[in-house]
Every structure is written in C-alpha cells, then in structure tokens.
Design an enzyme around this catalytic site. Structure first.
Site, PDB file in Angstrom:
ATOM      1  N   CYS A  25      44.673  -5.249  -4.691  1.00 14.76           N
ATOM      2  CA  CYS A  25      44.650  -4.267  -5.994  1.00 14.76           C
ATOM      3  C   CYS A  25      46.014  -3.490  -5.508  1.00 14.76           C
ATOM      4  O   CYS A  25      46.116  -2.930  -4.582  1.00 14.76           O
ATOM      5  CB  CYS A  25      43.593  -3.703  -5.475  1.00 14.76           C
ATOM      6  SG  CYS A  25      43.364  -2.841  -4.450  1.00 14.76           S
ATOM      7  N   CYS A  28      45.914  -1.645  -2.090  1.00 17.30           N
ATOM      8  CA  CYS A  28      46.624  -2.311  -0.948  1.00 17.30           C
ATOM      9  C   CYS A  28      48.491  -2.118  -1.606  1.00 17.30           C
ATOM     10  O   CYS A  28      49.175  -1.681  -0.221  1.00 17.30           O
ATOM     11  CB  CYS A  28      46.506  -4.031  -1.199  1.00 17.30           C
ATOM     12  SG  CYS A  28      44.885  -4.347  -1.127  1.00 17.30           S
ATOM     13  N   ASP A 436      81.559   0.488 -30.747  1.00  9.35           N
ATOM     14  CA  ASP A 436      82.262   0.161 -30.053  1.00  9.35           C
ATOM     15  C   ASP A 436      82.769  -1.059 -31.699  1.00  9.35           C
ATOM     16  O   ASP A 436      81.666  -0.754 -31.557  1.00  9.35           O
ATOM     17  CB  ASP A 436      82.957  -0.204 -29.272  1.00  9.35           C
ATOM     18  CG  ASP A 436      84.504  -0.602 -29.203  1.00  9.35           C
ATOM     19  OD1 ASP A 436      85.401   0.424 -29.562  1.00  9.35           O
ATOM     20  OD2 ASP A 436      85.023  -1.493 -28.286  1.00  9.35           O
TER      21      ASP A 436
END
Length: 737
Positions: A25, A28, A436
């Site tokens: 999770c 952790c 461009d």
C-alpha cells in the site's frame, strides 16, 4: 511522503533503480521513501504501482548500503540493471507473487463460500447445529493461517519496525475476529462467531489484490513490449584481410559494436540504430514512432533499431548500440516517467503515512464506545473490525501511479514520450502552442511548383539549365529542382566551374555560358513578370539566367501535411491558440497559415534561429502559457524557456534533452495527441483521488456507526481499489477510437 529536496554538493552523485518487494500500500512506499531520504545526500522516489525506487546518492555510499537500508525497513530490494548497463523492468517477482496470490485467492474463495453457506443459510445452519460451527472453524483455519499469511507476515515485519500499513489493519481485524470466534467456540458461546468474517474478508481482499496485480501488469505491458522489440541476433559482415571478401556470420545482438556492418533481410528487425550503406527498402517504424506509414530508405539514410525491414535487402553500419540506441533511450524515458511522482501524488503519500495509525486509534475508540453502549464484546467487535477493513488506503495509494503507468505506456505506443509526471500539470495550464513550419506543419520536403519564363524560353529549357547548376548543391531548394527535372525526364547536362554562393544561390558554366541560379541580387536585370513571381510569395522563388539577365523564375513550395489542418483544429478544440514561428518569408508563412487554419495575426515570419527564444519569452510576458514545438539545436533555448517544451524525435539530441515531451512523429497531430493524452491522464488521476478520498471519508463513519458489516466492508474496500485501477486502464484505449 515527498522526495527530499535537500541539496547535495557531491558532484559524483550516483543513481540506482531498485525493484522493491513486499510493498502492499501507499504507507509502505512512503515509509521506504522516508527512511531513504533521511540519509544525508540521498534523494529517493518510491513508486507503489511499478514496485520500483529511483534513488540518487552520494559517492560515499554504495548500492549495497542503499539496499541494506531498504531491507532494514522490512522490504526486499534488487538493483535493476541489464547486461548492457540499461535498466530493465522488474517483472520476475511480479509473476511469482501473482501465481502465489492466485492460489491463495482460489483456496480462500472456495473455503469462504462454504463457510458463508454454513453460517448464513438457515436450513443448513439449523440442520448441522454445533457440528456446523466446528466445520466453520476447520475450514476457516487454513484461510486465516495460509491464505491470509502475506497480510500477517507484512504486519509482523512492520510491527518490528514500530510501523503500520494496510496489512496491519487487515491482520489486526481478521485476528481479532478469529481469536474471539475460537474463544467463543471453545467456551460454548456459539451464537457470537465470526469465522465467516475472517474467511470472506480474506477472500475479498485477495481477489481485489489479484485483480490489482493483473491490472498493474497490463499497465506495464507497453514498457514490456518496448523491451521485447529489439532483435535477438544479427547477421554481421566481416572483411577478410587475405581475400578481401565479406563473410557473413550470426552473433547475439549484445556483441554488436559501433562501426560493424550487418545485413537486414526482408521482414527482419533492424538490430540497432545505423546508416544504410547498401540497398533500398521500406521500413515499418510504427512500433517506435506510432506512425503507420512505412518509410522509404536508401543508401545514406538513417534507420532505427527494432523497426522492421520491408521488401529489400539492406546493409547497415551500426552507429549506436546498447543503451545509446533510440529504443533504449525511449525505454529509459518511459521508465523515468513511470517511476516519478506527480505533485498531486505527494499529498496522497503524506496522508497515507499517517492514515493507518489514525485508523487503528479510530477502531479502538469504536470498540470502546460500542462496548460501553452495548455491554457486549461481540457486539463491539464487529464495527471495530469493519473500521479496520474499510479504511485500508489501497485506492489512495494506487490512484496516481496506476494512471501514470497506463498513460505513459500508452504514450510510448503512440510515439509520445512524457519525461515526467510533473509535465501533466504543465499541459493543463498551457493556452498557446508555438509551431514551426518546416517539417511540422509541412512535409519538410520542398517540391517544384510554378515555372515562369520570359521571351521564347521554354519551361523545359529553363528547368534544364537550373537543374544542371543546382545538381552541384545540397540545398533543399536545389534538390527539389533537380528531382523535378528527373521526374519530368529532363536530361541533366554537364557543368564546369561550379561555385556555391552561400545564402544567395550558385553558378556554373554550361557550354561556355555562365548560368546563375539564385536571388534577384545576383542579376543586373530582372524582368517585370519575374518580379511579380518573386512578390507573389507562394513559396521560395529562385531566378535562373545568364549574361546578368534573369530569364525564368522557379518557385519551390513546402506543402502542408495532409493532417495539419485537422490537427490545428484539434488544438483549438483543446483551448489552445496556435502560433506559427518560421524563418521563411511572410508571404509563404501566411499562405501556409491560411491553409492549415492559423490566424494570420499569429504568424511570426523571417525569424532568425537565435530569436526564437525571445519570441517565446515575449508571449509569456503577455500572459500566455506557452508550449513550444521544435527539433533543431537552435530550438533548444526556446524549448527550455517555454512552459512546455515539445521536441520532435526526428530532430537533434540537444532539442530532445531540452524538452519536456519528445514526439517520435514529426507532425502537428502528434502535438495534439500528446497534449490530449497528458490532460486525460491528469483528469483520470484526479478522478481516482476524488474517489479514494471520498470513499474513505464516507465509509469510515458508516462502519463506526455499525452500518457496515465486516464482510461488506471487505468487499467494498477491495472493489474500491479495483475501480481505481480499472478507471486508469481506460487510458489504454486513448487514440484508438
């Protein structure tokens, strides 16, 4: 927990990527990150979805020191490195854990179904009586001890480090229910058993975790596919010193070095980046660029490793190998993006770090309140266990990384490389895109258009003279004129005394006559009809003549890409104002702008390369949030200055390094795709976080007030995580409809 931003003065800082095992999770990942960042000079980012840590550390430390720190925190860590020094995805342990998870899920599911029937179906429950209670105990025991073992093991490891995670909530909740039920069974209080809670909750959680594991694997599939794209072996050509002949032998692709020549037969993958030294063919580059149309290649052309050769035999000289190849760099960029964290994820991590301890306190308070109010341990146990189970912050931890994982993976498939999760926020704010002309809005391949002649001079004669002179030049306009002559069957005559006139044109002698091709300044006399052709400005117009008199005007045009107009319209739909920035003349620039749908007021023509930076800055000073699209060395400063820099992958390395997003397709449609995908990924992240925060905010009070049973809580918690992951997987379909 956010990555540490403390400065490091170590100029020899090192970097390592670790595969982390044992995380379940967000708590952790936050805990590992926090532990690593406490070390002086270390900057770490730990990602739950990819199960990886990206760590920078000073030279005074070693990789072994970093691994040891992670292991002391209670998790496994393995450096990620392939044979050639590049990074490799951590997938081996995923497969093992997923197989184990599947076995535990099936076992728990089957046994939980039987236990639920024994407890909840009155005819069965009444018929079996006390025997049914003992059967529930016997069937639940393997679920609690074996199927739920990963939860208990992780909780015990975290407890030894005075920490808590989602596994702590699950383990404490199921242990409380199991312990009370065993005591009640052996003391005769069989009306207060919770074996079905233990079995069903464990089954639900394992089902949810298995679906998450599969979904995360699907999210990583694009990166895995990239890693598998390359050729495994290659047919190299070696020059025999004695005979002078070339011999062919097959070697593993890892043994290929720069300068080696290798053969690519029809249908084979090109082993590495290189330059064609012999042969002509078409190349399918879709797996790298996302572009479906095959590309024509011939001697002198560059080819990319992992692309597929078409109909012809090619001999290629390797120019980049190993971690320097385009494919390796693409993979590296995608991994960096997937390992990083968006700013919005930092908030989720900070919340997750303190969330579990808070929930443990809330569960204890819930138990005490119900015990005081109801006077029954069994009656207080159910809502307390429901609080523990429903509050698991899985959805919160998965909200951002799963969306980022899927979005960047889909981008890689489309030839869009998003360098980092923070880029997503930039795409949301952008309101102006600077484009461009050459190679972006247009094909970048000039073609000859109109030919205007004077007197009795025929168009073919004018083209013949111009092509003869221009055959000595490598300028794009010169190539367009020469190609047009060849396409029309015009014979190129021999010239002598060729002279290149930089920025002006060229001269050469044809049968004792000096012929000039170039700008009007090169001629003493330019007839009115040729002046008109110059002033029309529909393209780049050059004059051809002799004896100081211009005799004809040849106009070369760079045609818009077929997709440019639709792509510009898409940019407008995304709320962006397109600007055209080009070094071409104003007449040509405005003509292209009209054709693709850019307002002529937003055209800046005649811009020198070094001035692009100033133009971007001027737009920003007017309150615009600017995305700049470029591909050359001269675009690097403008790309860095822009709020969002987008480099064409066909351009230079300097441009790509300065950009936030690298586009492997050189057209405006890729720009619209990149912004659209980035914004959708950010939107999915916000949807996930809204759901995760809302779910926990609403569900915990309901559980505390006894409105949710532990079984319903378990199912809801599992489905919450699954919904977040499935929502993220919607990104896999982006651009396919």
């Amino acid at each position: 927990m956010s990555t540490s931003t403390k400065p490091t003065t170590d100029t020899d800082a090192q970097h390592v990527d670790l595969a982390i095992t044992g995380m379940t999770c967000a708590s952790c990942s936050a805990r590992i990150e926090r532990k690593l960042n406490k070390i002086d000079g270390v900057e770490a980012s730990v990602n739950l979805a990819t199960e990886k840590a990206s760590i920078s550390f000073p030279s005074a430390l070693s990789v072994a020191d970093i691994v040891a720190t992670v292991e002391k925190t209670g998790y496994g860590a393995t450096p990620l490195e392939d044979e050639r020094g590049g990074r490799a995805p951590a997938m081996t342990h995923d497969v093992v854990s997923k197989d184990s998870l599947r076995a535990r899920m099936i076992t728990a599911g089957v046994l939980a179904a039987v236990v639920a029937v024994l407890h909840m179906v009155p005819p069965v429950r009444d018929a079996l009586g006390t025997t049914g209670h003992w059967l529930q105990f016997v069937l639940t025991l393997p679920v609690y001890l074996w199927a739920a073992y990963p939860f208990h093991r992780a909780a015990a490891i975290n407890a030894r480090h005075l920490s808590s995670t989602m596994d702590t909530l699950v383990s404490v909740g199921t242990t409380a229910a199991m312990g009370w039920s065993v005591v009640a069974l052996f003391t005769g209080f069989t009306h207060d058993l919770y074996f079905e809670v233990v079995a069903v909750v464990t089954a639900f959680l394992l089902i949810g975790r298995y679906i998450e594991a599969r979904a995360k694997a699907q999210g990583r599939s694009a990166l895995a596919s990239l890693m598998e794209l390359g050729a495994k072996d290659v047919a190299v050509l070696r020059h025999e010193a004695g005979s002078g002949a070339w011999t062919e032998s097959r070697i593993p692709v890892e043994e290929l070095t720069e300068g080696m020549r290798f053969v690519v037969r029809p249908g084979e993958k090109i082993a590495t980046d290189g330059r064609v030294v012999d042969g002509a063919s078409t190349v399918d580059a879709s797996m790298v660029t996302g572009e479906s149309m095959p590309v024509e290649v011939a001697t002198g052309d560059e080819v990319t490793g992992a692309t597929v050769n078409g109909h012809g035999r090619l001999v290629v000289e390797a120019t980049r190998v190993g971690s320097e190849t385009t494919l390796a760099r693409i993979t590296d960029l995608v991994e960096q993006a997937q390992t990083g964290k968006a700013p919005v994820q930092r908030l989720a991590d900070r919340i997750s770090a303190v969330f579990v301890p808070v929930v443990l306190v809330l569960a204890a308070l819930t138990f005490l309140v119900w015990l005081v109010v109801g006077g029954s341990v069994a009656g207080a146990l159910a809502p307390a266990v429901a609080v523990l189970i429903i509050a698991c912050p899985c959805a919160l931890g998965l909200a951002t990384p799963t969306a980022l994982l899927t979005g960047t993976g889909r981008g890689a498939e489309m030839g869009i490389l998003i360098k980092g999760p923070q880029i997503l926020e930039s795409t949301r704010r952008v309101d102006t895109v600077v484009l461009d002309k050459t190679g972006t809005l247009t094909t970048g391949e000039p073609v000859l258009g109109d030919i205007v002649t004077t007197g009795s001079l025929a168009e073919e004669a004018a083209l013949k003279a111009a092509a003869a002179v221009e055959s000595g030049s490598e300028h794009p306009v010169a190539r367009a004129i020469v190609d047009a002559a060849r396409d029309r069957g015009v014979e190129l005559v021999t010239t002598t005394a060729f002279t290149n006139l930089p920025g002006q044109g060229a001269r050469a002698t044809i049968k004792d006559t000096e012929v000039t091709v170039g700008k009007a300044d090169l001629f003493a006399e330019v007839p009115a009809q040729l002046r008109a052709a110059l002033d029309a400005g529909t393209g780049t117009t050059v004059l051809v003549g002799w004896n100081g008199i211009a005799r004809a005007a040849l106009t070369v045009t760079d045609t818009p890409r077929p997709t440019s107009a639709a792509a510009v319209a898409r940019l407008r739909e995304q709320g962006l104002t397109p600007y055209l920035l080009t070094g071409d003349n104003e007449h040509t620039a405005r003509a292209i702008a009209r054709e693709v749908g850019i307002d002529e007021a937003n055209v800046d023509a005649g811009v020198l390369p070094q001035d692009k930076f100033a133009h971007v800055k001027a737009l920003q000073e007017r309150g615009r949030v600017v995305a700049m699209v470029g591909d050359g060395v001269n675009d690097a400063a403008a790309l860095a200055q822009a709020d969002l820099g987008m480099a064409m992958g066909s351009g230079t390395d300097v441009a790509a390094e300065s950009a936030d997003i690298v586009l492997m397709r050189s057209d405006v449609d890729a720009v619209a795709d990149a912004i659209g995908l980035s914004r959708k990924t950010l939107r999915i992240i916000k949807e996930n976080l809204l759901w995760a925060f809302g779910y926990n905010t609403l569900a915990i009070p309901l559980a505390a007030f006894g409105m949710l049973t532990p079984m319903i809580a378990g199912g809801a918690m599992a489905m919450s995580s699954v919904l977040v992951v499935l929502n993220s997987l919607r990104l896999r379909g982006y651009g396919k409809d």
